[in-house]
Motif scaffolding. Sequence first.
Motif, PDB file in Angstrom:
ATOM      1  N   GLY A 191      35.879  50.936  48.177  1.00  0.00           N
ATOM      2  CA  GLY A 191      34.513  51.344  48.545  1.00  0.00           C
ATOM      3  C   GLY A 191      33.607  50.057  49.156  1.00  0.00           C
ATOM      4  N   GLU A 192      32.587  50.420  49.355  1.00  0.00           N
ATOM      5  CA  GLU A 192      31.601  49.498  49.777  1.00  0.00           C
ATOM      6  C   GLU A 192      31.390  48.390  48.829  1.00  0.00           C
ATOM      7  N   ALA A 193      31.373  47.263  49.133  1.00  0.00           N
ATOM      8  CA  ALA A 193      30.973  46.175  47.969  1.00  0.00           C
ATOM      9  C   ALA A 193      30.188  44.918  48.732  1.00  0.00           C
ATOM     10  N   SER A 194      29.584  44.107  47.741  1.00  0.00           N
ATOM     11  CA  SER A 194      28.884  43.013  48.340  1.00  0.00           C
ATOM     12  C   SER A 194      29.904  42.037  48.012  1.00  0.00           C
ATOM     13  N   GLY A 195      29.816  40.645  48.657  1.00  0.00           N
ATOM     14  CA  GLY A 195      30.815  39.439  48.311  1.00  0.00           C
ATOM     15  C   GLY A 195      30.637  39.171  46.710  1.00  0.00           C
ATOM     16  N   TYR A 196      29.602  39.374  46.224  1.00  0.00           N
ATOM     17  CA  TYR A 196      29.513  39.294  44.649  1.00  0.00           C
ATOM     18  C   TYR A 196      30.315  40.316  43.966  1.00  0.00           C
ATOM     19  N   ASP A 197      30.438  41.443  44.577  1.00  0.00           N
ATOM     20  CA  ASP A 197      31.235  42.556  43.831  1.00  0.00           C
ATOM     21  C   ASP A 197      32.402  42.176  44.086  1.00  0.00           C
ATOM     22  N   LEU A 198      32.837  41.881  45.378  1.00  0.00           N
ATOM     23  CA  LEU A 198      34.405  41.314  45.663  1.00  0.00           C
ATOM     24  C   LEU A 198      34.770  40.112  44.774  1.00  0.00           C
ATOM     25  N   ASP A 223      38.277  38.400  40.522  1.00  0.00           N
ATOM     26  CA  ASP A 223      38.466  37.896  39.019  1.00  0.00           C
ATOM     27  C   ASP A 223      39.022  38.612  38.042  1.00  0.00           C
ATOM     28  N   VAL A 224      38.871  40.088  38.152  1.00  0.00           N
ATOM     29  CA  VAL A 224      39.494  40.881  37.075  1.00  0.00           C
ATOM     30  C   VAL A 224      40.620  41.283  37.441  1.00  0.00           C
ATOM     31  N   SER A 225      40.679  41.845  38.762  1.00  0.00           N
ATOM     32  CA  SER A 225      42.093  42.499  39.145  1.00  0.00           C
ATOM     33  C   SER A 225      43.083  41.857  40.038  1.00  0.00           C
ATOM     34  N   VAL A 226      42.346  41.707  41.084  1.00  0.00           N
ATOM     35  CA  VAL A 226      43.223  41.084  42.183  1.00  0.00           C
ATOM     36  C   VAL A 226      43.668  39.627  41.940  1.00  0.00           C
ATOM     37  N   ALA A 227      43.150  38.987  41.089  1.00  0.00           N
ATOM     38  CA  ALA A 227      43.737  37.483  40.624  1.00  0.00           C
ATOM     39  C   ALA A 227      44.968  37.556  40.004  1.00  0.00           C
ATOM     40  N   ASN A 228      45.355  38.738  39.429  1.00  0.00           N
ATOM     41  CA  ASN A 228      46.704  38.571  38.908  1.00  0.00           C
ATOM     42  C   ASN A 228      47.842  38.557  39.881  1.00  0.00           C
ATOM     43  N   PHE A 229      47.796  38.504  41.233  1.00  0.00           N
ATOM     44  CA  PHE A 229      48.593  38.603  42.111  1.00  0.00           C
ATOM     45  C   PHE A 229      48.157  37.736  43.240  1.00  0.00           C
ATOM     46  N   TRP A 230      46.920  37.530  43.462  1.00  0.00           N
ATOM     47  CA  TRP A 230      46.552  36.629  44.839  1.00  0.00           C
ATOM     48  C   TRP A 230      45.050  35.914  44.515  1.00  0.00           C
ATOM     49  N   ALA A 231      45.046  34.699  44.325  1.00  0.00           N
ATOM     50  CA  ALA A 231      43.954  33.801  43.860  1.00  0.00           C
ATOM     51  C   ALA A 231      43.140  33.486  45.055  1.00  0.00           C
ATOM     52  N   ALA A 232      41.694  33.469  44.827  1.00  0.00           N
ATOM     53  CA  ALA A 232      40.868  32.777  45.709  1.00  0.00           C
ATOM     54  C   ALA A 232      39.487  32.558  45.257  1.00  0.00           C
ATOM     55  N   THR A 233      38.859  31.610  45.854  1.00  0.00           N
ATOM     56  CA  THR A 233      37.838  30.863  45.208  1.00  0.00           C
ATOM     57  C   THR A 233      36.550  31.688  45.778  1.00  0.00           C
ATOM     58  N   PRO A 234      35.336  31.889  45.303  1.00  0.00           N
ATOM     59  CA  PRO A 234      34.504  32.705  45.940  1.00  0.00           C
ATOM     60  C   PRO A 234      34.142  31.902  47.359  1.00  0.00           C
ATOM     61  N   GLN A 235      34.164  30.903  47.793  1.00  0.00           N
ATOM     62  CA  GLN A 235      33.863  30.053  48.835  1.00  0.00           C
ATOM     63  C   GLN A 235      35.024  30.812  50.124  1.00  0.00           C
ATOM     64  N   GLN A 236      36.081  30.886  49.355  1.00  0.00           N
ATOM     65  CA  GLN A 236      37.308  31.357  50.512  1.00  0.00           C
ATOM     66  C   GLN A 236      37.014  32.887  50.552  1.00  0.00           C
ATOM     67  N   LEU A 237      36.672  33.456  49.798  1.00  0.00           N
ATOM     68  CA  LEU A 237      36.254  35.050  49.970  1.00  0.00           C
ATOM     69  C   LEU A 237      35.229  34.820  50.979  1.00  0.00           C
ATOM     70  N   TYR A 238      34.036  34.440  50.733  1.00  0.00           N
ATOM     71  CA  TYR A 238      33.019  34.648  51.788  1.00  0.00           C
ATOM     72  C   TYR A 238      33.358  34.288  53.228  1.00  0.00           C
ATOM     73  N   ARG A 239      34.117  33.227  53.218  1.00  0.00           N
ATOM     74  CA  ARG A 239      34.426  32.652  54.555  1.00  0.00           C
ATOM     75  C   ARG A 239      35.408  33.763  55.198  1.00  0.00           C
ATOM     76  N   GLU A 240      36.267  34.450  54.367  1.00  0.00           N
ATOM     77  CA  GLU A 240      36.939  35.471  54.789  1.00  0.00           C
ATOM     78  C   GLU A 240      36.337  36.844  55.446  1.00  0.00           C
ATOM     79  N   LEU A 241      35.434  37.049  54.532  1.00  0.00           N
ATOM     80  CA  LEU A 241      34.321  38.158  54.786  1.00  0.00           C
ATOM     81  C   LEU A 241      33.938  37.897  56.317  1.00  0.00           C
ATOM     82  N   ASP A 242      33.358  36.593  56.543  1.00  0.00           N
ATOM     83  CA  ASP A 242      32.929  36.286  57.726  1.00  0.00           C
ATOM     84  C   ASP A 242      33.771  36.631  58.797  1.00  0.00           C
ATOM     85  N   ARG A 243      35.097  36.065  58.615  1.00  0.00           N
ATOM     86  CA  ARG A 243      35.908  36.108  59.586  1.00  0.00           C
ATOM     87  C   ARG A 243      36.425  37.530  60.042  1.00  0.00           C
ATOM     88  N   LEU A 244      36.632  38.663  58.775  1.00  0.00           N
ATOM     89  CA  LEU A 244      36.883  39.952  58.974  1.00  0.00           C
ATOM     90  C   LEU A 244      35.784  40.743  59.765  1.00  0.00           C
TER      91      LEU A 244
END
Length: 199
Positions: free
Chosen positions: A14-21, A26-47
């Motif tokens: 569902g809808e989420a902020s960058g902080y929520d994502l 950190d809690v769930s996706v990290a067990n199979f795909w690691a990303a820093t918050p900076q990488q995540l925010y850049r990807e959100l902009d691209r998407l």
Amino acid sequence: MSLKHAVLAALLEGEASGYDLAKIFDVSVANFWAATPQQLYRELDRLSEAGLITARVVEQERRPNKRMFSLTPEGRRDLDGFTAVAPKPTAVRDELMVQVQACDGGDTEAVRSFVAQRMDVSREKLARYDRLRQWLLGDRDEETYLRESERVGPYLTLMRGRLLEEENLRWGERVLAILDARIAAGRGGGGVTAAPTLR
């Protein structure tokens, strides 16, 4: 796979902020795909620029405004297409495994401590995964959850993460026992033997 699809998959919740994502990663996706918050925010902009997600600004009093992201129909189609393509084989690059491989010709006691540290990390991850599992299940048992839940993907990946960390602990316990016995016997590294002939 790129970070793109991990983000799109996380937005299925569902809808989420960058902080929520970042917290979801950190809690769930990290067990199979690691990303820093900076990488995540850049990807959100691209998407967002690609039209795969939308972003709306939520104004807040006494706090900075935040952007809330959600999947677009195009983003759902992209994710659907991604799930229909066979994944590439997993490529493992683990520096600790190279150190363990070389422990007979190096500092066995240091390698032993690195294995113990990796086990501590696995215990921390398992505790985090157990809290997530309890949150997902709520007051249901696993079979009820898997039968009735709207989505099971997050639980299935959580199962994989838990099994991986449990196996890491079993392997670590065996390695520590072997290295401890070798150190006690005075075989704590420094010896180099000829490589076996592999056929």
